[in-house]
Design an enzyme around this catalytic site. Structure first.
Site, PDB file in Angstrom:
ATOM      1  N   ASP A  79       0.832  -1.197   0.000  1.00 52.22           N
ATOM      2  CA  ASP A  79       0.000   0.000   0.000  1.00 52.22           C
ATOM      3  C   ASP A  79       0.873   1.256   0.000  1.00 52.22           C
ATOM      4  OD1 ASP A  79      -2.379   1.779   0.729  1.00 52.22           O
ATOM      5  OD2 ASP A  79      -3.286  -0.211   0.921  1.00 52.22           O
ATOM      6  N   HIS A  90      -3.731   5.853   3.351  1.00 48.47           N
ATOM      7  CA  HIS A  90      -4.470   4.648   3.018  1.00 48.47           C
ATOM      8  C   HIS A  90      -3.867   3.398   3.650  1.00 48.47           C
ATOM      9  CE1 HIS A  90      -6.092   1.544   0.156  1.00 48.47           C
ATOM     10  NE2 HIS A  90      -7.117   2.372   0.065  1.00 48.47           N
ATOM     11  N   SER A 116     -11.295  -1.350  -0.653  1.00 51.49           N
ATOM     12  CA  SER A 116     -10.005  -1.275   0.038  1.00 51.49           C
ATOM     13  C   SER A 116     -10.156  -1.571   1.516  1.00 51.49           C
ATOM     14  CB  SER A 116      -9.391   0.119  -0.115  1.00 51.49           C
ATOM     15  OG  SER A 116      -8.825   0.296  -1.381  1.00 51.49           O
TER      16      SER A 116
END
Length: 577
Positions: free
Chosen positions: A164, A227, A409
């Site tokens: 990520d 994220h 996600s």
């Protein structure tokens, strides 16, 4: 002979049942509020003044007298350290039945007290203050059914790689972070001013208008997403630290692999990250000292395309190294055909909302493997999203925080965390076995959502061998009996599930019971070498029981048959020496 027994079930015993089903409309079965079967044991303490000694308690005539007063056949199991006696009933009873039995026993003037011998379970629910806001873990409709899984494992020993944006050293996450790597080779994307190195921290992935040179409004301008920190927190935020949130596998470890930065990340960096995370060799990069059993990729192409050879080769390498690869299906609200989620060998995850339905943004279709909570927000930081670790910096890192996000996600790390729980109880699982367990135990959801919403507790029970850890034999954990439990059994009308249990010589009793859930399933028990069933239980619910005294040595067959469709049933079998 086993085939003979099974064919008999199909051609004779159940044939009449099926014809009855065809001829008679289904009747609604009343369900009482206290119909959950609790225990099959009673504790009785006689007064010191009573003329009932220890030997007399175990005597046949005394047991028969107690059974008569209780209104149920009982047998003596053992004497407790307190002087009380443990007695076993024929099958588990619900609350109302137990209250009635205890009440009748207390009418004996020689009885000091009588009470149910209830089963206690470890309470592994974390003490983190914001856990109660993580509906996606525990709510029965849209949650992952984690509390029951945590009674068995919290992810100890499992390692998950998060490919990520990297991670922030959030105090609610850092305790479960292992050394990772920054795989981004392009300095424009990396933002940190250098190429590949061992620093996987996230400097931010913000970009200005037109910086990404992609003709899509979603890429015109954006603040940093943090994220990777959010995804990693869902998988393994530290639990029971009286801080913030907890992770799905809150005692597992995370290896952060930074592959996304400003405007995203190149396939070449991501595929190298896949190989490295699983313990493979990548030129110019030191070997990962902590190869991951699970790889989470909450990333993908915004456009439908075929799985590239680069992706497929990397995924195949990771699988050959023993790693399960979990991928977000994408947020285009379209049929799922976005790499790497459409690559063979991955677990492709769709997102569901708090009501258990498909989230409006989630990709769907035949390419979906399973689904998991991804949330459905109406506004920024909406509590109907997924709460996890975050950072409040708009561009550069600011203060550590928590935030509700939504997306596939967010769904994928729920599945990656569940896979970590499976590896925790059985480190020898293969990627195919992990996928099989997750799909076979998922509960049904919407069309296009794959096998359904992942049920962490049911999956862990299968990976753990279906054994609830209870002892057999004399009931105090020191006997030589055999016991096992299968949870969350479900089936359609006329469906069947077959199980076996081994009975040793000298066994005094074989006890099989089924309880809980909804619908109506029947229970059949018989020796594998027999031509007919020893016991058939056909109550108008899932509450069935068979007890065979002095059973024949060898393998016994146990079959659960769907008289109607049924869900959520528990099957227990034990032998008593």
């Amino acid at each position: 002979m086993k085939s003979t027994l099974k064919s008999l079930l199909q051609k004779t015993t159940l044939a009449s049942t099926v014809s009855l089903l065809c001829a008679t409309p289904f009747a609604a079965h009343a369900q009482e509020a206290d119909n959950t079967l609790l225990t099959d044991r009673i504790i009785i303490k006689y007064k010191e003044s009573a003329k009932v000694g220890r030997a007399a308690i175990m005597a046949r005539e005394t047991v028969e007298k107690v059974s008569h007063r209780a209104g149920h056949k009982m047998r003596h199991l053992r004497r407790m350290a307190t002087g009380a006696q443990v007695m076993r009933l024929e099958g588990r009873k619900n609350k109302a039945e137990l209250n009635a039995i205890v009440s009748r026993l207390k009418q004996d003037p020689d009885v000091e007290y009588a009470e149910p011998d209830l089963i206690m379970r470890a309470m592994a629910t974390p003490n983190d203050p914001s856990y109660l806001n993580q509906w996606h873990y525990f709510e029965s409709t849209g949650g992952l059914n984690l509390p029951n899984a945590w009674d068995v494992t919290q992810g100890e020993g499992a390692v998950v790689a998060v490919l990520d944006t990297g991670y922030r050293p959030h105090p609610d996450l850092i305790g479960n972070i292992l050394p990772g790597y920054d795989m981004i080779s392009d300095t424009f994307i990396s933002v940190d001013g250098d190429g590949r190195d061992s620093d996987a921290t996230d400097p931010g992935d913000w970009y200005e208008n037109n910086a990404c040179q992609i003709p899509d409004p979603r890429y015109w301008e954006a603040d940093s997403s943090w994220h990777g920190t959010h995804v990693a927190g869902t998988i393994a935020a530290v639990g029971n630290n009286n801080m913030g949130v907890t992770g799905v596998a809150y005692k597992a470890k995370v290896v952060p692999v930074r592959v996304l930065g400003r405007c995203g990340g190149y396939t070449s960096d991501i595929t190298d990250g896949i190989v490295w995370a699983a313990g493979g060799n990548v030129s110019g990069v030191p070997t990962n000292a902590n190869p991951a059993q699970v790889l989470n990729m909450s990333l993908g192409s915004p456009s439908a395309a075929s799985c590239s050879i680069s992706y497929q080769n990397a995924i195949s390498t990771a699988r050959n190294l023993g790693a399960t690869v979990v991928v977000a299906a994408g947020n285009a609200g379209a049929v799922a055909n976005h790499p790497p989620g459409n690559c063979p060998g991955v677990i492709n995850v769709a997102a569901t909302n708090r009501s258990g339905g498909l989230s409006s943004y989630s990709n769907y279709g035949s390419a979906i493997t399973v689904s998991a909570p991804g949330g459905q927000q109406s506004f920024l930081n909406d509590p109907n999203g997924i709460l996890s670790t975050h950072n409040n910096g708009s561009r550069n890192p600011g203060s550590d925080s928590y935030f509700y996000n939504q997306g596939t996600s967010m769904a994928a790390p729920h599945v990656a965390g569940a896979a970590a729980l499976l590896y925790s109880v059985d480190p020898n699982l293969t990627p195919d076995e992990v996928e099989s367990i997750l799909t076979s135990t998922a509960r049904s959801a919407c069309n296009g959502c794959g096998a359904g919403i992942v049920d962490a507790a049911a999956a862990v029970a299968v990976a753990d061998g279906g054994d609830n850890g209870g002892g057999g034999g004399d009931g105090n954990g020191n006997g030589d009996g055999v016991s096992w439990t299968e949870t969350n059994l479900s089936g359609s009308w006329r469906s069947r599930q077959d199980f076996t249990i081994e009975v040793a010589a000298g066994t005094s009793s074989l006890n099989v019971q089924m309880y809980g859930g909804e619908g109506d399933a029947d229970l059949y028990v018989g020796h594998s070498n027999a031509s007919q069933w020893e016991c058939i239980s056909r109550e108008s619910s899932n509450n069935e029981s068979c007890t065979i005294s002095n059973p024949q040595t060898g393998t016994w067959d146990i079959t659960v048959y769907g008289y109607r469709s049924y869900t959520g049933a528990t099957l227990e079998a034990e032998t008593v020496p």
